[in-house]
Scaffold this motif. Structure first.
Motif, PDB file in Angstrom:
ATOM      1  N   VAL A  14      -6.205  -0.492  -0.474  1.00 22.61           N
ATOM      2  CA  VAL A  14      -5.203  -0.723   0.566  1.00 22.61           C
ATOM      3  C   VAL A  14      -5.986  -0.790   1.872  1.00 22.61           C
ATOM      4  O   VAL A  14      -6.514   0.216   2.340  1.00 22.61           O
ATOM      5  CB  VAL A  14      -4.149   0.396   0.616  1.00 22.61           C
ATOM      6  CG1 VAL A  14      -3.002  -0.005   1.540  1.00 22.61           C
ATOM      7  CG2 VAL A  14      -3.627   0.707  -0.776  1.00 22.61           C
ATOM      8  N   MET A  15      -6.088  -1.994   2.454  1.00 21.67           N
ATOM      9  CA  MET A  15      -7.031  -2.267   3.534  1.00 21.67           C
ATOM     10  C   MET A  15      -6.318  -2.308   4.889  1.00 21.67           C
ATOM     11  O   MET A  15      -5.441  -3.152   5.106  1.00 21.67           O
ATOM     12  CB  MET A  15      -7.743  -3.588   3.266  1.00 21.67           C
ATOM     13  CG  MET A  15      -8.453  -3.620   1.920  1.00 21.67           C
ATOM     14  SD  MET A  15      -8.783  -5.309   1.343  1.00 21.67           S
ATOM     15  CE  MET A  15      -9.831  -5.922   2.666  1.00 21.67           C
ATOM     16  N   PHE A  16      -6.730  -1.426   5.784  1.00 18.19           N
ATOM     17  CA  PHE A  16      -6.082  -1.295   7.087  1.00 18.19           C
ATOM     18  C   PHE A  16      -6.982  -1.779   8.218  1.00 18.19           C
ATOM     19  O   PHE A  16      -8.186  -1.509   8.214  1.00 18.19           O
ATOM     20  CB  PHE A  16      -5.727   0.171   7.363  1.00 18.19           C
ATOM     21  CG  PHE A  16      -4.624   0.704   6.496  1.00 18.19           C
ATOM     22  CD1 PHE A  16      -3.306   0.648   6.914  1.00 18.19           C
ATOM     23  CD2 PHE A  16      -4.903   1.259   5.251  1.00 18.19           C
ATOM     24  CE1 PHE A  16      -2.279   1.132   6.129  1.00 18.19           C
ATOM     25  CE2 PHE A  16      -3.892   1.748   4.451  1.00 18.19           C
ATOM     26  CZ  PHE A  16      -2.572   1.688   4.893  1.00 18.19           C
ATOM     27  N   HIS A  17      -6.384  -2.487   9.180  1.00 18.58           N
ATOM     28  CA  HIS A  17      -7.004  -2.671  10.485  1.00 18.58           C
ATOM     29  C   HIS A  17      -6.256  -1.733  11.413  1.00 18.58           C
ATOM     30  O   HIS A  17      -5.146  -2.033  11.871  1.00 18.58           O
ATOM     31  CB  HIS A  17      -6.890  -4.121  10.962  1.00 18.58           C
ATOM     32  CG  HIS A  17      -7.530  -4.347  12.286  1.00 18.58           C
ATOM     33  ND1 HIS A  17      -6.886  -4.954  13.348  1.00 18.58           N
ATOM     34  CD2 HIS A  17      -8.774  -4.017  12.751  1.00 18.58           C
ATOM     35  CE1 HIS A  17      -7.696  -4.997  14.392  1.00 18.58           C
ATOM     36  NE2 HIS A  17      -8.843  -4.441  14.043  1.00 18.58           N
ATOM     37  N   ARG A  18      -6.850  -0.580  11.665  1.00 19.02           N
ATOM     38  CA  ARG A  18      -6.118   0.500  12.321  1.00 19.02           C
ATOM     39  C   ARG A  18      -5.773   0.182  13.773  1.00 19.02           C
ATOM     40  O   ARG A  18      -4.737   0.610  14.274  1.00 19.02           O
ATOM     41  CB  ARG A  18      -6.938   1.792  12.240  1.00 19.02           C
ATOM     42  CG  ARG A  18      -7.122   2.302  10.817  1.00 19.02           C
ATOM     43  CD  ARG A  18      -7.986   3.539  10.792  1.00 19.02           C
ATOM     44  NE  ARG A  18      -7.355   4.638  11.513  1.00 19.02           N
ATOM     45  CZ  ARG A  18      -7.996   5.729  11.891  1.00 19.02           C
ATOM     46  NH1 ARG A  18      -9.306   5.848  11.663  1.00 19.02           N
ATOM     47  NH2 ARG A  18      -7.361   6.689  12.535  1.00 19.02           N
ATOM     48  N   LYS A  19      -6.628  -0.551  14.445  1.00 24.95           N
ATOM     49  CA  LYS A  19      -6.382  -0.846  15.855  1.00 24.95           C
ATOM     50  C   LYS A  19      -5.084  -1.617  16.051  1.00 24.95           C
ATOM     51  O   LYS A  19      -4.324  -1.345  16.986  1.00 24.95           O
ATOM     52  CB  LYS A  19      -7.557  -1.646  16.436  1.00 24.95           C
ATOM     53  CG  LYS A  19      -7.443  -1.897  17.934  1.00 24.95           C
ATOM     54  CD  LYS A  19      -8.695  -2.614  18.451  1.00 24.95           C
ATOM     55  CE  LYS A  19      -8.607  -2.857  19.946  1.00 24.95           C
ATOM     56  NZ  LYS A  19      -9.839  -3.529  20.458  1.00 24.95           N
ATOM     57  N   SER A  20      -4.807  -2.577  15.185  1.00 25.19           N
ATOM     58  CA  SER A  20      -3.587  -3.384  15.304  1.00 25.19           C
ATOM     59  C   SER A  20      -2.462  -2.865  14.425  1.00 25.19           C
ATOM     60  O   SER A  20      -1.381  -3.459  14.390  1.00 25.19           O
ATOM     61  CB  SER A  20      -3.885  -4.844  14.952  1.00 25.19           C
ATOM     62  OG  SER A  20      -4.284  -4.962  13.586  1.00 25.19           O
ATOM     63  N   LYS A  21      -2.723  -1.765  13.674  1.00 22.69           N
ATOM     64  CA  LYS A  21      -1.730  -1.180  12.775  1.00 22.69           C
ATOM     65  C   LYS A  21      -1.202  -2.234  11.801  1.00 22.69           C
ATOM     66  O   LYS A  21       0.003  -2.436  11.648  1.00 22.69           O
ATOM     67  CB  LYS A  21      -0.584  -0.534  13.564  1.00 22.69           C
ATOM     68  CG  LYS A  21      -1.031   0.610  14.468  1.00 22.69           C
ATOM     69  CD  LYS A  21       0.125   1.317  15.094  1.00 22.69           C
ATOM     70  CE  LYS A  21      -0.337   2.407  16.066  1.00 22.69           C
ATOM     71  NZ  LYS A  21      -1.192   3.410  15.403  1.00 22.69           N
ATOM     72  N   ARG A  22      -2.145  -2.884  11.119  1.00 27.56           N
ATOM     73  CA  ARG A  22      -1.801  -3.897  10.125  1.00 27.56           C
ATOM     74  C   ARG A  22      -2.517  -3.601   8.807  1.00 27.56           C
ATOM     75  O   ARG A  22      -3.526  -2.888   8.779  1.00 27.56           O
ATOM     76  CB  ARG A  22      -2.169  -5.296  10.619  1.00 27.56           C
ATOM     77  CG  ARG A  22      -1.346  -5.778  11.810  1.00 27.56           C
ATOM     78  CD  ARG A  22      -1.727  -7.206  12.191  1.00 27.56           C
ATOM     79  NE  ARG A  22      -3.116  -7.297  12.649  1.00 27.56           N
ATOM     80  CZ  ARG A  22      -3.775  -8.446  12.804  1.00 27.56           C
ATOM     81  NH1 ARG A  22      -3.171  -9.602  12.528  1.00 27.56           N
ATOM     82  NH2 ARG A  22      -5.028  -8.441  13.238  1.00 27.56           N
ATOM     83  N   VAL A  23      -1.994  -4.166   7.730  1.00 26.75           N
ATOM     84  CA  VAL A  23      -2.533  -3.944   6.396  1.00 26.75           C
ATOM     85  C   VAL A  23      -2.614  -5.288   5.673  1.00 26.75           C
ATOM     86  O   VAL A  23      -1.803  -6.183   5.908  1.00 26.75           O
ATOM     87  CB  VAL A  23      -1.661  -2.930   5.615  1.00 26.75           C
ATOM     88  CG1 VAL A  23      -0.246  -3.457   5.415  1.00 26.75           C
ATOM     89  CG2 VAL A  23      -2.296  -2.545   4.287  1.00 26.75           C
ATOM     90  N   VAL A  24      -3.599  -5.426   4.781  1.00 22.97           N
ATOM     91  CA  VAL A  24      -3.848  -6.686   4.084  1.00 22.97           C
ATOM     92  C   VAL A  24      -2.966  -6.813   2.840  1.00 22.97           C
ATOM     93  O   VAL A  24      -2.881  -5.891   2.024  1.00 22.97           O
ATOM     94  CB  VAL A  24      -5.327  -6.798   3.654  1.00 22.97           C
ATOM     95  CG1 VAL A  24      -5.542  -8.014   2.757  1.00 22.97           C
ATOM     96  CG2 VAL A  24      -6.229  -6.878   4.874  1.00 22.97           C
ATOM     97  N   LEU A  25      -2.314  -7.962   2.706  1.00 21.41           N
ATOM     98  CA  LEU A  25      -1.630  -8.342   1.472  1.00 21.41           C
ATOM     99  C   LEU A  25      -2.195  -9.679   1.001  1.00 21.41           C
ATOM    100  O   LEU A  25      -2.701 -10.463   1.803  1.00 21.41           O
ATOM    101  CB  LEU A  25      -0.122  -8.481   1.685  1.00 21.41           C
ATOM    102  CG  LEU A  25       0.659  -7.244   2.115  1.00 21.41           C
ATOM    103  CD1 LEU A  25       2.150  -7.560   2.166  1.00 21.41           C
ATOM    104  CD2 LEU A  25       0.394  -6.064   1.203  1.00 21.41           C
TER     105      LEU A  25
END
Length: 260
Positions: free
Chosen positions: A64-75
């Protein structure tokens, strides 16, 4: 969303059809461990041990891959026409021989998810012992183990078992910027190829990737949108459990860092 499950089976009711009694995990004084420990008969931990030979099971890992700065996750989605009904999913895959589960999660995250990633230490409830009692609640232990039966097929005449460990990972700002640029370049390249494939292939010695290697498309989504898309997928119960728990763990990590 499906009920998230993380509990140990009680040994008192092994002959009963009732779900086992959850055992509370030692964690923070909030509701996360209770949410993860809600009993759900469809996700019961097996009450009897199993011995499965090496050619009858597969092991793998997911990220479950997060880009924490933008509060987004990869689907990820399969763009082939016949596969679209499957919907969006989380990247996962089989472990290579000699590869650790952690390495497999990171590799599959990049191969299917399209972004380089690394394991993210989060406050995951776990029963794994610590070498040093340092009070650190963060770890990169898997947040779920998912088992499902492999149906009988030509190469699997007697069926088998697939076990997948799910990990929380993060993507750096630099990798997000680089991959988004590469995606745009690939899109422009493929548009050119569709207009004149023969001419494009002969230009500057470029060799275009086979279409089937481009079948997966990944995108970063804000948390609520990601949950909505996963909820509409064909395997929403499993992916929904994993995604919801991962999001809550990352949000807990954000809260801890803000208080520090």
């Amino acid at each position: 969303m499906g009920t998230r499950v993380l509990y140990m089976a009680s040994t008192e009711n092994t002959k009963s059809d009732a779900p086992p009694t959850p055992t509370k995990l030692s964690f923070f004084e909030d509701s996360l461990e209770q949410k993860m420990a809600q009993p759900n008969v469809s996700y019961n931990i097996p009450r009897e041990s199993s011995l499965i030979c090496s050619n009858a099971f597969i092991t793998g890992a997911g990220a479950v891959m997060f880009h924490r700065k933008s509060k987004r996750v990869v689907l990820v989605i399969d763009d082939r026409e016949g596969q679209r009904p499957l919907g969006w999913f989380l990247p996962k895959g089989r472990k290579d021989i000699g590869e650790s589960f952690e390495q497999a999660a990171v590799r599959e995250g990049e191969e299917e998810g399209g972004y380089p990633c690394r394991l993210l230490p989060v406050p995951v409830p776990t029963r794994q012992p610590k070498k040093v009692a340092d009070g650190n609640v963060l770890s990169t232990e898997p947040i779920y183990m998912h088992n499902w039966a492999i149906p009988t097929k030509r190469l699997w005449q007697d069926g088998g078992m697939y076990t997948c460990f799910w990990y929380v990972c993060e993507i750096t700002d630099e990798d997000v910027e680089r991959v988004e640029l590469e995606k745009q370049q690939k899109k422009e390249m493929m548009n050119k190829a569709q207009m004149n494939m023969a001419e494009a292939n002969s230009t500057a010695g470029k060799v275009f990737i086979d279409y089937h290697e481009l079948r997966y498309r990944s995108e970063l989504f804000e948390y609520e949108e990601a949950k909505r898309l996963i909820d509409e997928s064909i395997d929403s119960t499993v992916f929904g459990c994993v995604l919801q728990t991962a999001i809550e763990l990352v949000q807990k990590l954000d809260e801890m860092e803000n208080k520090a």
